[in-house]
Design a protein around this motif. Sequence first.
Motif, PDB file in Angstrom:
ATOM      1  N   LYS A  55       0.783  -1.363   0.011  1.00  0.00           N
ATOM      2  CA  LYS A  55      -0.101  -0.045   0.010  1.00  0.00           C
ATOM      3  C   LYS A  55       0.838   1.085   0.012  1.00  0.00           C
ATOM      4  O   LYS A  55       1.842   1.332   0.698  1.00  0.00           O
ATOM      5  N   VAL A  56       0.747   2.203  -1.049  1.00  0.00           N
ATOM      6  CA  VAL A  56       1.374   3.381  -0.944  1.00  0.00           C
ATOM      7  C   VAL A  56       0.295   4.640  -0.864  1.00  0.00           C
ATOM      8  O   VAL A  56      -0.481   4.610  -1.794  1.00  0.00           O
ATOM      9  N   ASN A  57       0.327   5.195   0.146  1.00  0.00           N
ATOM     10  CA  ASN A  57      -0.531   6.047   0.293  1.00  0.00           C
ATOM     11  C   ASN A  57      -2.135   5.588   0.412  1.00  0.00           C
ATOM     12  O   ASN A  57      -3.133   6.074  -0.112  1.00  0.00           O
ATOM     13  N   GLY A  58      -2.270   4.479   0.883  1.00  0.00           N
ATOM     14  CA  GLY A  58      -3.599   3.969   1.223  1.00  0.00           C
ATOM     15  C   GLY A  58      -4.020   2.989  -0.297  1.00  0.00           C
ATOM     16  O   GLY A  58      -5.128   2.445  -0.116  1.00  0.00           O
ATOM     17  N   VAL A  59      -3.277   3.226  -1.400  1.00  0.00           N
ATOM     18  CA  VAL A  59      -3.878   2.472  -2.503  1.00  0.00           C
ATOM     19  C   VAL A  59      -2.810   1.183  -2.634  1.00  0.00           C
ATOM     20  O   VAL A  59      -1.582   1.462  -2.537  1.00  0.00           O
ATOM     21  N   CYS A  60      -3.391   0.097  -3.085  1.00  0.00           N
ATOM     22  CA  CYS A  60      -2.537  -1.125  -3.417  1.00  0.00           C
ATOM     23  C   CYS A  60      -1.793  -0.840  -4.724  1.00  0.00           C
ATOM     24  O   CYS A  60      -2.640  -0.669  -5.793  1.00  0.00           O
ATOM     25  N   THR A  61      -0.798  -1.067  -4.402  1.00  0.00           N
ATOM     26  CA  THR A  61       0.319  -1.063  -5.713  1.00  0.00           C
ATOM     27  C   THR A  61       1.070  -2.592  -5.798  1.00  0.00           C
ATOM     28  O   THR A  61       1.606  -2.783  -4.989  1.00  0.00           O
ATOM     29  N   GLU A  62       1.159  -2.733  -7.240  1.00  0.00           N
ATOM     30  CA  GLU A  62       2.040  -3.779  -7.382  1.00  0.00           C
ATOM     31  C   GLU A  62       3.453  -3.773  -7.235  1.00  0.00           C
ATOM     32  O   GLU A  62       4.077  -2.675  -7.416  1.00  0.00           O
ATOM     33  N   LEU A  63       3.910  -4.856  -6.633  1.00  0.00           N
ATOM     34  CA  LEU A  63       5.441  -4.787  -6.037  1.00  0.00           C
ATOM     35  C   LEU A  63       5.994  -6.051  -6.925  1.00  0.00           C
ATOM     36  O   LEU A  63       6.064  -7.175  -6.155  1.00  0.00           O
ATOM     37  N   PRO A  64       6.626  -6.149  -8.051  1.00  0.00           N
ATOM     38  CA  PRO A  64       7.258  -7.158  -8.657  1.00  0.00           C
ATOM     39  C   PRO A  64       8.834  -7.065  -8.228  1.00  0.00           C
ATOM     40  O   PRO A  64       9.505  -6.072  -8.116  1.00  0.00           O
ATOM     41  N   LEU A  65       9.244  -8.540  -7.736  1.00  0.00           N
ATOM     42  CA  LEU A  65      10.798  -8.502  -7.336  1.00  0.00           C
ATOM     43  C   LEU A  65      11.125  -9.960  -7.985  1.00  0.00           C
ATOM     44  O   LEU A  65      10.420 -10.720  -8.159  1.00  0.00           O
ATOM     45  N   THR A  66      12.338  -9.562  -8.366  1.00  0.00           N
ATOM     46  CA  THR A  66      13.092 -10.653  -8.959  1.00  0.00           C
ATOM     47  C   THR A  66      14.355 -11.028  -8.070  1.00  0.00           C
ATOM     48  O   THR A  66      15.105  -9.972  -7.496  1.00  0.00           O
ATOM     49  N   CYS A  67      14.245 -12.277  -7.495  1.00  0.00           N
ATOM     50  CA  CYS A  67      15.112 -12.896  -6.263  1.00  0.00           C
ATOM     51  C   CYS A  67      16.031 -13.835  -7.108  1.00  0.00           C
ATOM     52  O   CYS A  67      15.835 -14.679  -7.483  1.00  0.00           O
ATOM     53  N   ASP A  68      17.206 -13.492  -6.597  1.00  0.00           N
ATOM     54  CA  ASP A  68      18.415 -14.297  -7.287  1.00  0.00           C
ATOM     55  C   ASP A  68      18.919 -15.356  -6.476  1.00  0.00           C
ATOM     56  O   ASP A  68      19.155 -15.224  -5.298  1.00  0.00           O
ATOM     57  N   SER A  69      18.984 -16.523  -7.300  1.00  0.00           N
ATOM     58  CA  SER A  69      19.272 -17.679  -6.359  1.00  0.00           C
ATOM     59  C   SER A  69      20.778 -17.442  -6.171  1.00  0.00           C
ATOM     60  O   SER A  69      21.775 -17.132  -6.888  1.00  0.00           O
ATOM     61  N   THR A  70      21.208 -18.027  -4.684  1.00  0.00           N
ATOM     62  CA  THR A  70      22.436 -17.991  -4.430  1.00  0.00           C
ATOM     63  C   THR A  70      23.356 -19.145  -4.932  1.00  0.00           C
ATOM     64  O   THR A  70      24.494 -19.205  -4.633  1.00  0.00           O
ATOM     65  N   GLY A  71      22.751 -20.228  -5.297  1.00  0.00           N
ATOM     66  CA  GLY A  71      23.216 -21.523  -5.464  1.00  0.00           C
ATOM     67  C   GLY A  71      23.185 -22.850  -4.361  1.00  0.00           C
ATOM     68  O   GLY A  71      23.105 -23.698  -4.357  1.00  0.00           O
ATOM     69  N   GLU A  72      22.596 -21.882  -3.181  1.00  0.00           N
ATOM     70  CA  GLU A  72      22.563 -22.730  -1.879  1.00  0.00           C
ATOM     71  C   GLU A  72      21.184 -23.255  -1.880  1.00  0.00           C
ATOM     72  O   GLU A  72      20.244 -22.507  -2.524  1.00  0.00           O
ATOM     73  N   ASP A  73      20.781 -24.277  -1.167  1.00  0.00           N
ATOM     74  CA  ASP A  73      19.540 -24.626  -1.365  1.00  0.00           C
ATOM     75  C   ASP A  73      18.448 -23.618  -0.732  1.00  0.00           C
ATOM     76  O   ASP A  73      18.307 -23.484   0.465  1.00  0.00           O
ATOM     77  N   GLY A  74      17.427 -23.369  -1.620  1.00  0.00           N
ATOM     78  CA  GLY A  74      16.419 -22.530  -1.032  1.00  0.00           C
ATOM     79  C   GLY A  74      16.764 -21.186  -0.742  1.00  0.00           C
ATOM     80  O   GLY A  74      16.240 -20.570   0.355  1.00  0.00           O
ATOM     81  N   VAL A  75      17.963 -20.638  -1.028  1.00  0.00           N
ATOM     82  CA  VAL A  75      18.342 -19.434  -0.678  1.00  0.00           C
ATOM     83  C   VAL A  75      18.291 -18.286  -1.808  1.00  0.00           C
ATOM     84  O   VAL A  75      18.915 -18.665  -2.722  1.00  0.00           O
TER      85      VAL A  75
END
Length: 182
Positions: free
Chosen positions: A77-97
């Motif tokens: 929520k940004v100023n009370g308005v729902c806003t999409e937040l896309p995130l790309t999360c990079d694998s570290t090569g460790e299991d589930g990290v």
Amino acid sequence: MKLLLLCLGLTLVRAQEGNSDVVRSNFDIPKITGEWFSILLASDNREKIEENGSMRFFVEHISLLENSSLFIKMHTKVNGVCTELPLTCDSTGEDGVYTVSYDGNNKFRILQVNYSHHIIFYLENFSDSFQLLELYAREPDTSPELKNEFVEICQKYGIVKENVIDLTKVDRCFQARGNGVA
């Protein structure tokens, strides 16, 4: 008779082991893809997860990218308005990290998952030095038992019960979800 007692004993031991569908290592990452709902959020810096906090977000969908990164579609929520937040999360090569740059540099790991039911993430922020734990479920809510287990896990990481927020009691931006779940 001895065989019957042995079977009964093994059954009782198995029952006490808890949910056998919970995975804590050797994750099958493609199985975590799909729709999720934010259930509980906890941090040792409560300000980060309170209303208008930078880490108060609501998950919608997790996708696995070809390079083993995760794409997580969230809302905040940004100023009370729902806003999409896309995130790309990079694998570290460790299991589930994974690592992600959002509100600083973060590393997060899967603590446990039941692929058809819930997932718990643990995040460390290295810029502001705080911890965050998240419980997501495949349905908009989950059992009180799982919520209590999550609180116990948080306490093991030094996060007090008062810093656990039940997101099922707030507006989680369902109206902004792609499938229109309300």
